[in-house]
Write an enzyme that holds these catalytic residues in place. Sequence first.
Site, PDB file in Angstrom:
ATOM      1  N   HIS A   1      -5.541   4.285  51.473  1.00 20.48           N
ATOM      2  CA  HIS A   1      -4.993   5.639  51.580  1.00 20.48           C
ATOM      3  C   HIS A   1      -5.930   6.543  52.393  1.00 20.48           C
ATOM      4  CE1 HIS A   1      -4.740   9.801  49.838  1.00 20.48           C
ATOM      5  NE2 HIS A   1      -3.475   9.633  50.185  1.00 20.48           N
TER       6      HIS A   1
ATOM      7  N   GLU B   1      -6.075  16.146  46.543  1.00 24.26           N
ATOM      8  CA  GLU B   1      -4.822  15.398  46.376  1.00 24.26           C
ATOM      9  C   GLU B   1      -4.880  14.631  45.047  1.00 24.26           C
ATOM     10  OE1 GLU B   1      -3.947  12.750  49.639  1.00 24.26           O
ATOM     11  OE2 GLU B   1      -1.961  12.267  48.862  1.00 24.26           O
TER      12      GLU B   1
ATOM     13  N   GLU C   1      -5.530   5.812  55.970  1.00 23.83           N
ATOM     14  CA  GLU C   1      -4.280   6.424  56.463  1.00 23.83           C
ATOM     15  C   GLU C   1      -4.544   7.873  56.899  1.00 23.83           C
ATOM     16  OE1 GLU C   1      -1.420   9.246  54.685  1.00 23.83           O
ATOM     17  OE2 GLU C   1      -1.270   7.491  53.365  1.00 23.83           O
ATOM     18  N   HIS C   2      -5.237   8.635  56.039  1.00 22.19           N
ATOM     19  CA  HIS C   2      -5.550  10.024  56.398  1.00 22.19           C
ATOM     20  C   HIS C   2      -6.364  10.085  57.694  1.00 22.19           C
ATOM     21  CE1 HIS C   2      -4.825  12.989  52.961  1.00 22.19           C
ATOM     22  NE2 HIS C   2      -4.137  11.913  52.636  1.00 22.19           N
TER      23      HIS C   2
END
Lengths: 423, 425
Positions: free
Chosen positions: A66, A141, A69-70
């Site tokens: 993840h 997040e 991905e960012h």
Amino acid sequence: MKREIFHSDIGESYIKATLSSGLKVYILEKPQYNSSYAIFGTKYGSIDTCFSVNGDKTRVPEGIAHFLEHKLFESEDGDAFAKYAKTGAYCNAFTSFDRTCYLFSCSDKFYENLDILLSFVQSPYFTKETVEKEQGIIGQEIRMYDDNPGWRVMFNMLKGMYHKHPVRIDIAGTVESIAQIDDQLLYKCYNTFYNPSNMFICIAGNVDAERVLKQIKDSVKPKDSIEIERINEDEPEEVVKPYVSQKLAVAQPIFCLGYKEKIETPERTLKEKVTTALLIEILAGDASPLYKKLITEGLINDEFSSEYFNGNGYAAVIFEGESNDPERVAEEIKAEVERVKAEGIDKKLFSAIRCGMYGNAIRMFDSVDGIAMQFVDCAVCDTGLFDEIKYLRSVTVDDVYRRLLKLDGEKTVLSVIKPMEEA
Amino acid sequence: MSVKNVTLSSGVEGLFIENQRFNTTLISFNFYMPLEKKRVAANALLPFILTSCSKAYPDFSRLNYKLNKLYGARLDASAEKNGDYQLLKMNISVINDRFSIDGESLIKQATDLLLGLIFEPNTENGAFLDTDLEREKRKAIEHIKGEFSEKRIYAKNRLIEEMYRGKVYGIPKCGTVSDVEAITGQSLYEAWEHLLKTAFVRVHVVGAALPAGLFEEVSDRFAKIERLDVVNCKGSRVTEFALEPYKVTECDDIAQGKLCMGFSCEMSGNDDESLPMMVMSDIFGGGPYSRLFANVREKMSLCYYCTASCIRQKGLLIVESGVEAQNCEKAQKEILNQLEIVKKGEFSDFEFESSIKSICDSLNTYNDSLTSLNNWYAIKINNTKLYSPSDIAEKIKKITKQDVIDAANGVNLHTVYKLVPKEVD
């Protein structure tokens, strides 16, 4: 390049091409639409925490897929958001348990947008400074999900279900685990999983397939194909514990009941998935006797839902919702499973549900994003876009009954989020 | 795509949004009522009870069975606020007849089903039945209470409640728990009759063909009802807020704080006049090119989300963010600083052009979705002209930087709502 064209009698057809680099490309043309939707993805998600390439075994911090991905949105020549801002396209990305996808949707300048997508996904650029900046944003997040009862109830259930399998960890990791991520680790993961042989491109909408294929072929850099070995420790058949609970600031309890399944082969086939989806609707869908009972007795509301949760090395049938008496709901579901096992499946109900699912499968072709997302499943699970419709025409009530017999009431986990004031 | 608007009866319109690209047809009944404290809860309950059963389908389970038999026809209900009006929607969507394996007409059956649900409810002696009423009341109450569990939505609703204290728009869209508790079988029946007699109604059909006889049938049904004092949806009152601006801070057992800021905008809710506000709000806190994303999130790393959205019917701009409680002040200061930058016109051509392109690109995707088209026209009730998404895109392209600066200069902070973790407070 290997290329196949698939047709169906509902008036749709698509192209599947496999490039020499191993990249799979799926395209469905919708010339009458204004918009198009494109996804560039990799079979790499939160569960890939331990892997080996050429005997070199690596264990990485939780949440790194993840995080990657960012960070991929930033390249040396600026970030992808700024490039899309110039075309007006909507862009986004997501990471799940077994895949990471980068996507855009647009009604103009498709080929320009596709160039941006192809370019930024293939241009990693990580530095110590940019990694540190992202730790703050992703930290927020994670904190946001800490307050999300729907998210927590699911992950608490998975922690209660799996001893070893990394599906038990949060997709974004923890504030502590992401603190261990650095630029070198990101490059290592990128170079392993972002190899075209492990990737796919899925497109639906107002596009010219020939032009798209040429553009992709010209852009995707060939790399030496690598064999990735995903290392998962053996997962016991038993659950960790049958009941888990947590208190959060919610108005009424939220529950998630999961049936853990025995894994004989890593991935579930399309037939298994569709049969299970039928089974779940027959057992607990809004036309089922169980749903009627639970609603009439005030035990559930419109938030009630169910799904077949599955991926590499894990599978569970899950029921979730809100209830003032989650334990009672779990008992009722388990009792219904046993009743239907003993009495058999109502054939009329089976036929109605099958008809409903058939209509939904046709309806899906109205949406370009729906088609592109379905292509992702095709790429990850190696299935065809029309397989579900075909199978729904032939599946029988006996197929569903045999599937039902595999639900094991001894291997369930009930996860409950309780309001703060409750003890 | 073409749109045809016909008058079916007094205050009843039919809108055929012809679009050949879908496998599906959608039929939607939209009822518009004034937002009123005394009626809001009963009105909001109606779409849900009406789509759960009827005279022909007294048992909701049999109704759901029938929907499956109609190849997974979808029945949806909702109750929303549309400016100072309540918008009560009941839709059915169904795949086109050509997909039916044995050749039956799915659209005709779906249309008849929806008409039956709306006009022939399961009632006896002027009252809804207790079992149906209690079931739907319970679900409505759980839904209202459930908003507390979703902190982002909860914080936004609390902001609106505070900002419009004592005003019509401050009324919660489904009423309060005690409003719902007070509903009886008779009072709900009365609300149903009142709805059919007085609501402004628009029936949408989105799809390849107008179902044969549908508009005639709707005309006939309403011709039998005494249509008195039909609601005139002229427009909502913009820039009408509680007199005093508020600063409200509340505590909860949460990990991350929520910051919600409500701004008043000097503008009309009309499509011809409020579009600069739409662009201003987008440059301020819309896409990833916006001031708030680029600065509060990317540069300062304070949050995962910090967005601005504009409710044009009400001249209301809302900024929402999830931040650590100790960073709330810092974030708030920066949000106001970014607003000043927009007011002074110190945003770049890149930000301005990106915003125009992004809004137009997105508007041009509406024609590819039944639901987007239905929702688009459903909220276009206060405008004299029914602009299509592409009409609006064309208008947006003509907006200048100066229009955006002028819109920004009418924006003023009114209320700040914070939800913070208990231990920090």
